[in-house]
Scaffold this motif. Structure first.
Motif, short mmCIF file in Angstrom:
data_model
loop_
_atom_site.label_atom_id
_atom_site.label_comp_id
_atom_site.label_asym_id
_atom_site.label_seq_id
_atom_site.Cartn_x
_atom_site.Cartn_y
_atom_site.Cartn_z
N LYS A 200 25.69 21.81 40.17
CA LYS A 200 26.18 22.74 39.15
C LYS A 200 25.41 22.57 37.84
O LYS A 200 25.02 23.55 37.20
CB LYS A 200 27.68 22.53 38.92
CG LYS A 200 28.28 23.49 37.90
CD LYS A 200 29.71 23.12 37.55
CE LYS A 200 30.65 23.32 38.73
NZ LYS A 200 32.08 23.13 38.34
N THR A 201 25.18 21.32 37.44
CA THR A 201 24.44 21.07 36.20
C THR A 201 23.00 21.51 36.31
O THR A 201 22.42 22.05 35.36
CB THR A 201 24.51 19.57 35.85
OG1 THR A 201 25.89 19.17 35.74
CG2 THR A 201 23.79 19.28 34.55
N ARG A 203 21.87 23.98 38.11
CA ARG A 203 21.82 25.44 38.01
C ARG A 203 21.93 25.88 36.56
O ARG A 203 21.23 26.81 36.12
CB ARG A 203 22.95 26.06 38.85
CG ARG A 203 22.73 25.95 40.35
CD ARG A 203 23.70 26.86 41.10
NE ARG A 203 25.08 26.38 40.99
CZ ARG A 203 25.67 25.57 41.86
NH1 ARG A 203 24.99 25.11 42.91
NH2 ARG A 203 26.94 25.22 41.72
N SER A 234 24.60 20.08 29.19
CA SER A 234 25.65 20.66 30.03
C SER A 234 26.35 21.74 29.21
O SER A 234 26.21 21.79 27.99
CB SER A 234 26.66 19.59 30.48
OG SER A 234 27.34 19.06 29.37
N TYR A 274 33.52 31.04 34.56
CA TYR A 274 32.85 30.56 35.78
C TYR A 274 33.02 29.06 36.00
O TYR A 274 32.29 28.48 36.80
CB TYR A 274 31.37 30.91 35.73
CG TYR A 274 31.11 32.40 35.68
CD1 TYR A 274 31.17 33.18 36.84
CD2 TYR A 274 30.81 33.03 34.47
CE1 TYR A 274 30.93 34.53 36.80
CE2 TYR A 274 30.57 34.39 34.43
CZ TYR A 274 30.62 35.14 35.59
OH TYR A 274 30.40 36.51 35.55
N SER A 276 32.29 26.49 34.15
CA SER A 276 31.07 25.78 33.73
C SER A 276 29.91 25.94 34.71
O SER A 276 28.93 25.18 34.65
CB SER A 276 31.35 24.28 33.51
OG SER A 276 32.31 24.10 32.49
N ASP A 277 30.01 26.89 35.59
CA ASP A 277 28.90 27.18 36.50
C ASP A 277 28.24 28.49 36.04
O ASP A 277 28.68 29.12 35.07
CB ASP A 277 29.41 27.30 37.93
CG ASP A 277 28.32 27.04 38.96
OD1 ASP A 277 27.13 26.98 38.56
OD2 ASP A 277 28.64 26.90 40.16
N ASP A 280 26.53 34.08 40.38
CA ASP A 280 25.68 34.08 41.57
C ASP A 280 25.22 35.48 41.97
O ASP A 280 24.85 35.73 43.12
CB ASP A 280 26.40 33.43 42.74
CG ASP A 280 27.71 34.13 43.07
OD1 ASP A 280 28.10 35.07 42.33
OD2 ASP A 280 28.34 33.77 44.09
N TRP A 304 20.06 29.65 43.02
CA TRP A 304 20.89 29.97 44.19
C TRP A 304 20.08 30.16 45.48
O TRP A 304 20.68 30.42 46.53
CB TRP A 304 21.71 31.24 43.93
CG TRP A 304 22.72 31.09 42.84
CD1 TRP A 304 22.65 31.61 41.59
CD2 TRP A 304 23.95 30.38 42.93
NE1 TRP A 304 23.77 31.27 40.86
CE2 TRP A 304 24.59 30.50 41.68
CE3 TRP A 304 24.59 29.64 43.93
CZ2 TRP A 304 25.82 29.93 41.40
CZ3 TRP A 304 25.82 29.06 43.64
CH2 TRP A 304 26.41 29.21 42.40
#
Length: 395
Positions: A200-201, A203, A234, A274, A276-277, A280, A304
């Motif tokens: 996640k980080t 991305r 982050s 989202y 913290s994401d 997509d 992705w």
């Protein structure tokens, strides 16, 4: 020590034998009468005979030299009219006679001797070096063709491309890129994320690098990302960071103040919507502040691993127009993207962006394209193009 013995001269020897010679007249050395004799004949001649002999050689010496008969002086024969080179008067017109392919000689045209053997031989001797040079050049070209035969341009009739030679362009660019490393290969957005961080980080860091890369060199973006990663990059870290501090970390990225503002707005959306994401889908990515179509499609491919479109930056936009990969000249990268996606096979969408970006950074640069080292120089519509003034968005 032995006494000096006076050697008898030839005249004394002749005197002892009673053969005294008294010349009665002076004879010219040219000897027009032709009465030259050898020195040996004097011993047998009588004293009353007036002789003239050669003081240079004896008969024996001449026989040893292979000259059994005396050679009389031969006067130089005057040149015949055919041997005398014609004089060119200053007031007479001159004409050009092409000697080979590169040399031009000026001379007077003389009708009465142009076709003569002497004139023909003279022209042939002048042409001999040029003919030899042409033969040697042909041999060199033949050897080159045998060692490195010319590659026929590949034409794919199944693709309705604006330029039918696009496939050969692409193959040559692949070859050139395999021998050189461009900044995008080591400092592109796909190299900016922390490899030790969670997915996640990573991305999120990919998205941040893409937002900073707009109209900015890869080196500058890479250095700014390293400064941000030292602060534990982050969504939450950027959200808590004052905007002035963020601006200081982003400088000297182009438009760093605007980008700092966009980042602050984006991380708030990511945290609230989202978790913290990052989104997509390209549509949701383009809805984020400061994210355009190019960033959205590249982010989908890098973050992705989904190919949703061609990421067209200034390099891809410039090269597509130079290679005539678009049906008509385009002014904006987005127009180029739409034109490319209409004909370029889908299997090449993920490859074409880093390929053309690196090629545009090293060979086909915006200011001074290096056409001499380009493998497409013989089939490129824009080969040896004049350098265009550098714009701020061509970084």
């Amino acid at each position: 020590m032995a006494k000096n013995v006076k050697k008898l001269s030839l005249a004394n020897k002749l005197a002892k034998k009673g053969g005294v010679i008294t010349p009665t007249e002076t004879i010219n050395k040219q000897n027009p009468a032709g009465n030259l004799k050898d020195i040996e004949d004097l011993v047998q001649a009588s004293s009353s005979t007036s002789l003239y002999f050669s003081p240079i050689q004896t008969r024996k010496q001449r026989n040893l030299n292979g000259e059994p008969q005396r050679i009389t002086n031969i006067k130089s024969e005057p040149l015949s009219p055919t041997r005398v080179p014609p004089k060119i008067k200053k007031d007479e017109p001159l004409s050009r006679i092409a000697m080979g392919s590169a040399v031009v000689v000026k001379c007077k045209v003389i009708p009465d001797i142009v076709d003569s053997p002497i004139r023909t031989n003279h022209i042939k001797k002048e042409n001999e070096p040029l003919v030899k040079q042409e033969i040697i050049q042909e041999m060199i070209e033949k050897i080159k063709r045998e060692i490195d035969p010319p590659v026929e341009p590949q034409i794919n009739p199944d693709v309705n491309a604006p330029n039918p030679l696009w496939q050969q362009h692409l193959a040559n660019i692949r070859t050139m890129r395999s021998f050189m490393t461009a900044p995008v290969d080591t400092m592109g957005c796909h190299k900016c994320a922390d490899a030790t961080a969670d997915a996640k980080t990573q991305r999120f860091q990919n998205l941040v690098a893409l937002m900073l890369s707009s109209q900015t060199k890869d080196q500058t973006t890479f250095e700014a990302m390293n400064r941000l990663k030292e602060r534990d990059l982050s969504p939450q870290t950027l959200n808590d960071m004052p905007v002035e501090e963020l601006e200081g970390l982003l400088h000297p990225v182009s438009f760093y103040k605007n980008k700092a503002k966009y980042l602050k707005q984006t991380v708030q959306i990511l945290i609230e919507k989202y978790d913290s994401d990052i989104p997509d889908t390209p549509k949701e990515l383009k809805a984020l502040p400061g994210v355009g179509p190019k960033m959205a499609h590249i982010c989908m491919a890098v973050a992705w691993n989904k190919v949703t479109g061609i990421g067209v930056d200034v390099h891809v936009h410039r090269l597509s127009n130079r290679l005539k990969w678009v049906p008509r000249p385009t002014k904006e990268p987005e127009q180029t993207r739409v034109a490319l996606e209409k004909w370029l096979p889908y299997s090449l969408w993920s490859e074409v962006t880093p390929l053309l970006v690196g090629f545009g950074q090293t060979i086909c640069t915006p200011l001074k394209p290096n056409c001499r080292e380009c493998l497409n120089k013989d089939i490129c519509p824009s080969a040896n193009i004049e350098a265009q003034p550098k714009k701020k968005n061509d970084r």
